[in-house]
Design an enzyme around this catalytic site. Sequence first.
Site, PDB file in Angstrom:
ATOM      1  CE  LYS A  30      -3.743   2.069   2.001  1.00 51.68           C
ATOM      2  NZ  LYS A  30      -3.718   2.878   2.447  1.00 51.68           N
TER       3      LYS A  30
ATOM      4  NE  ARG B 136      -7.886   5.002  -6.176  1.00 48.02           N
ATOM      5  CZ  ARG B 136      -8.814   3.580  -5.791  1.00 48.02           C
ATOM      6  NH1 ARG B 136      -9.135   4.438  -4.424  1.00 48.02           N
ATOM      7  NH2 ARG B 136      -9.790   2.958  -6.660  1.00 48.02           N
TER       8      ARG B 136
ATOM      9  CG  PHE C 181      -4.160   0.198  -7.300  1.00 48.61           C
ATOM     10  CD1 PHE C 181      -5.293   0.282  -7.517  1.00 48.61           C
ATOM     11  CD2 PHE C 181      -2.954   0.958  -6.842  1.00 48.61           C
ATOM     12  CE1 PHE C 181      -5.940   2.017  -7.543  1.00 48.61           C
ATOM     13  CE2 PHE C 181      -4.235   2.871  -6.524  1.00 48.61           C
ATOM     14  CZ  PHE C 181      -5.100   2.152  -6.207  1.00 48.61           C
TER      15      PHE C 181
ATOM     16  NE  ARG D 197     -14.767   2.710   3.521  1.00 54.42           N
ATOM     17  CZ  ARG D 197     -13.614   3.700   3.266  1.00 54.42           C
ATOM     18  NH1 ARG D 197     -13.039   3.016   3.074  1.00 54.42           N
ATOM     19  NH2 ARG D 197     -13.896   4.959   3.271  1.00 54.42           N
TER      20      ARG D 197
ATOM     21  CE  LYS E 293      -8.385   1.870   5.370  1.00 58.85           C
ATOM     22  NZ  LYS E 293      -8.684   3.364   4.801  1.00 58.85           N
TER      23      LYS E 293
HETATM   24  P1  AMP Z   1      -7.390   4.799   2.611  1.00 60.73           P
HETATM   25  O1  AMP Z   1      -6.868   6.454   2.435  1.00 60.73           O
HETATM   26  O2  AMP Z   1      -6.404   4.488   3.567  1.00 60.73           O
HETATM   27  O3  AMP Z   1      -8.485   3.882   2.399  1.00 60.73           O
HETATM   28  O4  AMP Z   1      -6.705   3.674   1.591  1.00 60.73           O
HETATM   29  C1  AMP Z   1      -7.118   3.484   0.580  1.00 60.73           C
HETATM   30  C2  AMP Z   1      -6.263   4.262  -0.878  1.00 60.73           C
HETATM   31  O5  AMP Z   1      -4.591   3.409  -0.298  1.00 60.73           O
HETATM   32  C3  AMP Z   1      -6.762   4.095  -2.202  1.00 60.73           C
HETATM   33  O6  AMP Z   1      -7.325   5.051  -2.219  1.00 60.73           O
HETATM   34  C4  AMP Z   1      -5.534   4.395  -3.434  1.00 60.73           C
HETATM   35  O7  AMP Z   1      -4.803   5.573  -2.986  1.00 60.73           O
HETATM   36  C5  AMP Z   1      -3.876   4.010  -1.956  1.00 60.73           C
HETATM   37  N1  AMP Z   1      -3.522   2.729  -2.336  1.00 60.73           N
HETATM   38  C6  AMP Z   1      -1.836   2.332  -2.112  1.00 60.73           C
HETATM   39  N2  AMP Z   1      -2.292   0.973  -2.425  1.00 60.73           N
HETATM   40  C7  AMP Z   1      -2.671   0.175  -3.037  1.00 60.73           C
HETATM   41  C8  AMP Z   1      -2.975  -0.486  -3.773  1.00 60.73           C
HETATM   42  N3  AMP Z   1      -2.165  -1.137  -3.560  1.00 60.73           N
HETATM   43  N4  AMP Z   1      -4.370  -1.045  -3.933  1.00 60.73           N
HETATM   44  C9  AMP Z   1      -5.449  -0.336  -3.772  1.00 60.73           C
HETATM   45  N5  AMP Z   1      -4.980   0.752  -3.375  1.00 60.73           N
HETATM   46  C10 AMP Z   1      -3.738   1.108  -3.107  1.00 60.73           C
END
Ligand code: AMP
Length: 588
Positions: free
Chosen positions: A252, A257, A342, A416, A422
């Site tokens: 991650k 994004r 991704f 979601r 995650k």
């Molecule tokens: P969060 O913002 O903490 O909810 O995490 C989701 C975000 O992680 C996504 O919107 C992407 O921008 C980011 N992201 C980074 N690496 C990845 C990955 N391998 N797959 C999907 N999302 C990722």
Amino acid sequence: MLFRTLAEHYSELESVSSRLKMMEILSSLFKITGKEEIKFVIYITQGILLPPFEGLEFGVAEKIMEDAISLATGYERDVIENSYNKSGDLGIVAFDFKSKTKLKRMLDNGYSVSDVYNKMYKIANTNGPGSKDLKIKMIAELIASSTDLEAKYITRYVLGELRLGVGDYTILEALSLAYVGNREEKQSLEYAYNLCSDMGEVGECLAKNGIESIKKFDVSLFKPLRPELAERLPTAEEIIERMGGVCSVEQKYDGFRCQIHKSNNKVKIYSRNLEETTNMFPDLKEAVITDIKSDTIIFEGEALAFNDVTNEFLPFQETIQRKRKHDIKEKSMELPLHLFAFDIIYLNGHSLINEPYSKRRSIIEKLLNTKTITPTKRILTSSPKEFELFFDKSIEDGLEGIVAKDLKSTYVAGARKFSWIKMKRSYKGILSDTLDLVIIGYFLGRGSRAEFKFGGLLCAVYNKERDIFESISKIGTGFTEDNMRMFSSLLGKIKSANKPARVDSIVVPDFWVEPRYVITVRADEITKSPTHTCGKSKNASGLEIGYALRFPRIIENSNIRTDKNAEDATTTSEVIEMYNNQKKISSK
Ligand code: AMP
């Protein structure tokens, strides 16, 4: 339809607080709207001219609006300004002065919705030298020939604040009721909306071609999809169990994004909240044009500063420097970005959203493997041990954590779901994940903070089922002096004496603000609390108990999350889920 009819419906909307009633009023409005105007009515109700990815804004500040009201009503600019300072709502000011003015109304028949929309469109497209005066004149003409009620909503619309209290999901439900006869098709409409991010287009398609054509809605180039989001679970075991065995565990990355659309040499890049950001990334655009060998493609990835000589990830503070309006080209050479791809959504004229992840991933590996663009690093595993090892290695490399993916899952736009889960790095005694909260009010500073006119924030999460914002925390720590100045000036502009329609809060701040700005907050724990309305329900003794944050603080160097809209904030159901996960961990 006359704009007057629209204004009357808006006035009725403002007078009710029940969401069901609001939905019914909207639905009766849609029923009397012609097919040719439904798009305009939807955009106006959303308070926009076009969806955000089109990048068209009114570009009209309060000062311009005050001048226009003054010109239209014949009252001095100072008088208008004083009145605005008292009420904090230029819509009400326009209404009051239109009611009092002796200047005659010029138009007998009244404007249609299309007339107003087209004039607004022209105002927004008026740029360059002398445009300010031209805008004042055009808005003044419009207000001069409107009724007082029309003037109120025209003013608010131009300022991007209709204050009706209706969110996107209420509009979708009302569309279903108006055109299908019940609320059941809300989900099909939401699906279509998630694929094109253009509610006007969805409404028009429904009005013209019926619900069956909505069900056949598909992805199209240069219409960004609402992004898929990740759920969270606290342990490798739970993630693997939920995925039903072997899953893909991807690193991650913490960057920007990017959703990239390409048709031959035309490339557009969209952000997390679907604004076009192509200009920010000349290096990525170039790489896509020269290196990606396909006529048409839509794919997603995270762009971040990465040293491909030493294979080192640079911290987010470095990557964020690429977010700028000036010297973009220079900075892109000094700090080139790498894109970790991704997902892939569309290829050579065909949508891939209904293909399983494993197939989409194999296309990524073949097609998106260049110097600047590479697939995310990942492993396939069903072993918690292997999973944890990969997770620890990712943290060691300076990353945030991992995102596990279900091999069979389709691309779920705008949702979601547990097809992406995650797991982030955690600190002892601290919630492993941060929360994105919407500011709904603020407090004035006392003591040493008095000079900043800022003492803290009142924040909320988004309850999607109720389509409103529920309070979860006051935040008084973590602010730098610069932060305080910034919040005081930013929020001062949108403060109001009354609680905004879509806010549910028992705590009363010194000033309320329209739910618009999102910030990232860290806390030690989620606790149950009678003070906040987030997820509130009656306990055994009949007391209403919600959720709150223990030791909340704004994260260091944090600013407004311009990549997130209010509805993209952490949701009530996520908070409840985080609370339950936390209980599981502490009982281990
Ligand atoms: P969060 O913002 O903490 O909810 O995490 C989701 C975000 O992680 C996504 O919107 C992407 O921008 C980011 N992201 C980074 N690496 C990845 C990955 N391998 N797959 C999907 N999302 C990722």
